[in-house]
Design a protein around this motif. Structure first.
Motif, PDB file in Angstrom:
ATOM      1  N   TYR A 163       0.814  -1.211   0.000  1.00  0.00           N
ATOM      2  CA  TYR A 163       0.000   0.000   0.000  1.00  0.00           C
ATOM      3  C   TYR A 163       0.852   1.269   0.000  1.00  0.00           C
ATOM      4  O   TYR A 163       0.348   2.365   0.234  1.00  0.00           O
ATOM      5  CB  TYR A 163      -0.968  -0.001   1.187  1.00  0.00           C
ATOM      6  N   GLY A 166      -0.367   3.227  -3.083  1.00  0.00           N
ATOM      7  CA  GLY A 166      -1.805   3.414  -3.225  1.00  0.00           C
ATOM      8  C   GLY A 166      -2.555   2.450  -2.321  1.00  0.00           C
ATOM      9  O   GLY A 166      -1.960   1.593  -1.674  1.00  0.00           O
ATOM     10  N   SER A 168      -5.340   0.634  -3.509  1.00  0.00           N
ATOM     11  CA  SER A 168      -6.263   0.003  -4.435  1.00  0.00           C
ATOM     12  C   SER A 168      -6.604  -1.418  -4.009  1.00  0.00           C
ATOM     13  O   SER A 168      -5.760  -2.160  -3.509  1.00  0.00           O
ATOM     14  CB  SER A 168      -5.644  -0.021  -5.837  1.00  0.00           C
ATOM     15  N   TYR A 169      -7.862  -1.803  -4.216  1.00  0.00           N
ATOM     16  CA  TYR A 169      -8.281  -3.184  -3.955  1.00  0.00           C
ATOM     17  C   TYR A 169      -8.439  -3.981  -5.244  1.00  0.00           C
ATOM     18  O   TYR A 169      -8.599  -5.195  -5.221  1.00  0.00           O
ATOM     19  CB  TYR A 169      -9.592  -3.211  -3.167  1.00  0.00           C
ATOM     20  N   SER A 170      -8.389  -3.298  -6.396  1.00  0.00           N
ATOM     21  CA  SER A 170      -8.658  -3.955  -7.670  1.00  0.00           C
ATOM     22  C   SER A 170      -7.645  -5.037  -8.010  1.00  0.00           C
ATOM     23  O   SER A 170      -7.969  -6.006  -8.697  1.00  0.00           O
ATOM     24  CB  SER A 170      -8.692  -2.919  -8.803  1.00  0.00           C
ATOM     25  N   SER A 171      -6.416  -4.864  -7.546  1.00  0.00           N
ATOM     26  CA  SER A 171      -5.357  -5.812  -7.883  1.00  0.00           C
ATOM     27  C   SER A 171      -5.200  -6.921  -6.841  1.00  0.00           C
ATOM     28  O   SER A 171      -4.273  -7.720  -6.934  1.00  0.00           O
ATOM     29  CB  SER A 171      -4.020  -5.069  -8.032  1.00  0.00           C
ATOM     30  N   ALA A 198     -11.753   3.723  -1.813  1.00  0.00           N
ATOM     31  CA  ALA A 198     -11.413   3.703  -3.233  1.00  0.00           C
ATOM     32  C   ALA A 198     -10.039   4.317  -3.439  1.00  0.00           C
ATOM     33  O   ALA A 198      -9.812   5.471  -3.085  1.00  0.00           O
ATOM     34  CB  ALA A 198     -12.463   4.455  -4.045  1.00  0.00           C
ATOM     35  N   GLY A 199      -9.127   3.550  -4.034  1.00  0.00           N
ATOM     36  CA  GLY A 199      -7.767   4.040  -4.225  1.00  0.00           C
ATOM     37  C   GLY A 199      -7.516   4.681  -5.566  1.00  0.00           C
ATOM     38  O   GLY A 199      -6.417   5.138  -5.840  1.00  0.00           O
ATOM     39  N   SER A 200      -8.541   4.725  -6.431  1.00  0.00           N
ATOM     40  CA  SER A 200      -8.385   5.311  -7.764  1.00  0.00           C
ATOM     41  C   SER A 200      -9.749   5.754  -8.272  1.00  0.00           C
ATOM     42  O   SER A 200     -10.795   5.349  -7.744  1.00  0.00           O
ATOM     43  CB  SER A 200      -7.793   4.283  -8.731  1.00  0.00           C
ATOM     44  N   THR A 202     -10.994   4.851 -11.001  1.00  0.00           N
ATOM     45  CA  THR A 202     -11.629   3.647 -11.542  1.00  0.00           C
ATOM     46  C   THR A 202     -12.441   2.949 -10.469  1.00  0.00           C
ATOM     47  O   THR A 202     -13.567   2.484 -10.710  1.00  0.00           O
ATOM     48  CB  THR A 202     -10.574   2.683 -12.111  1.00  0.00           C
ATOM     49  N   GLU A 203     -11.881   2.873  -9.261  1.00  0.00           N
ATOM     50  CA  GLU A 203     -12.599   2.247  -8.154  1.00  0.00           C
ATOM     51  C   GLU A 203     -13.767   3.102  -7.676  1.00  0.00           C
ATOM     52  O   GLU A 203     -14.789   2.570  -7.229  1.00  0.00           O
ATOM     53  CB  GLU A 203     -11.630   1.931  -7.027  1.00  0.00           C
ATOM     54  N   SER A 218      -9.281   7.816  -1.376  1.00  0.00           N
ATOM     55  CA  SER A 218      -7.840   7.861  -1.137  1.00  0.00           C
ATOM     56  C   SER A 218      -7.553   8.464   0.242  1.00  0.00           C
ATOM     57  O   SER A 218      -8.399   8.495   1.126  1.00  0.00           O
ATOM     58  CB  SER A 218      -7.131   8.630  -2.247  1.00  0.00           C
TER      59      SER A 218
END
Length: 244
Positions: A163, A166, A168-171, A198-200, A202-203, A218
């Protein structure tokens, strides 16, 4: 929060609806946390304090300092959920002690009679045990929302999440994604809102597409490091182009 008062003020004036002040992992003292609360007064930004796990005394303390609510991490059992909710409400509903004059000054003499309805209690589900027990946990009255803690959740499932760049949870690996989906499904069945991190963008879009209207966008550490990296890169590129 990293720096405290100035960072909170910049973010509040910038337009965030609420800030999560991380008392759990940051070096906040009584005066510095109070400074953060004071810094956002006069704006439309609420203050949510993330406290340390299992610290009813800390919940009482941040609420007495003027926090609008708390986020309680690592809630894995019904007993821990009951303790979190009880610490947020006055008797006979809960076990919060009556005291702390800051709220009387900031919110007026009716605060004590209105506080039980005004304080937000968010719990974090960030361990596989909490996922397994979530349906029973959500039977506890007074839980206002659930925030999945995907970094700790991944660790509890045997995966180390990086982390540093970032949140992000998507990856995340499939087993973590499945656990996050299980949290959402259980909360939906119980009618309890999920507030994701949400880290981005997109999220953020993914959350919006799934009907989410409240989320954490973020954090100051990642926003600052990304902005600094971009600024340094851009400035160096301009200097090098001029030199060459």
């Amino acid at each position: 929060m990293l720096e405290g008062r100035a960072t909170a003020q910049v973010m509040a004036v910038g337009g965030y609806d609420f800030l999560m002040v991380d008392v759990q992992h940051s070096a906040f003292s009584g005066s510095s946390f109070g400074d953060v609360v004071a810094a956002v007064r006069g704006t439309d930004t609420a203050v949510i304090a993330r406290v340390a796990p299992g610290r009813a005394d800390q919940i009482e303390w941040v609420l007495d300092q003027g926090a609008d609510g708390v986020m309680v991490p690592l809630v894995n059992t019904v007993e821990e959920a009951n303790a979190a909710v009880a610490a947020c409400r006055y008797p006979p509903v809960g076990r919060r002690s009556v005291g702390g004059v800051a709220n009387l000054l900031l919110r007026g003499p009716d605060y004590v009679t209105e506080a039980d309805e005004d304080v937000v209690c968010i719990i974090q589900i960030e361990h596989f045990e909490g996922v397994e027990n979530l349906d029973a946990i959500l039977s506890v009255p007074g839980i206002d929302a659930v925030t999945p803690g995907h970094v700790d959740l991944a660790r509890s499932l045997g995966h180390v999440a990086d982390y540093s760049s970032g949140i992000s949870y998507s990856s995340m690996p499939k087993v973590v994604q499945d656990a996050l989906a299980s949290i959402s499904k259980t909360c939906e069945a119980r009618g309890v809102p999920v507030i994701p991190v949400a880290g981005s963008l997109t999220e953020v879009q993914d959350a919006v597409d799934n009907g989410i209207r409240v989320l954490f966008c973020s954090g100051d550490f990642h926003l600052l490091t990304q902005a600094v990296a971009a600024n340094v890169s851009q400035c160096r590129a301009l200097l090098e182009s001029t030199t060459n």
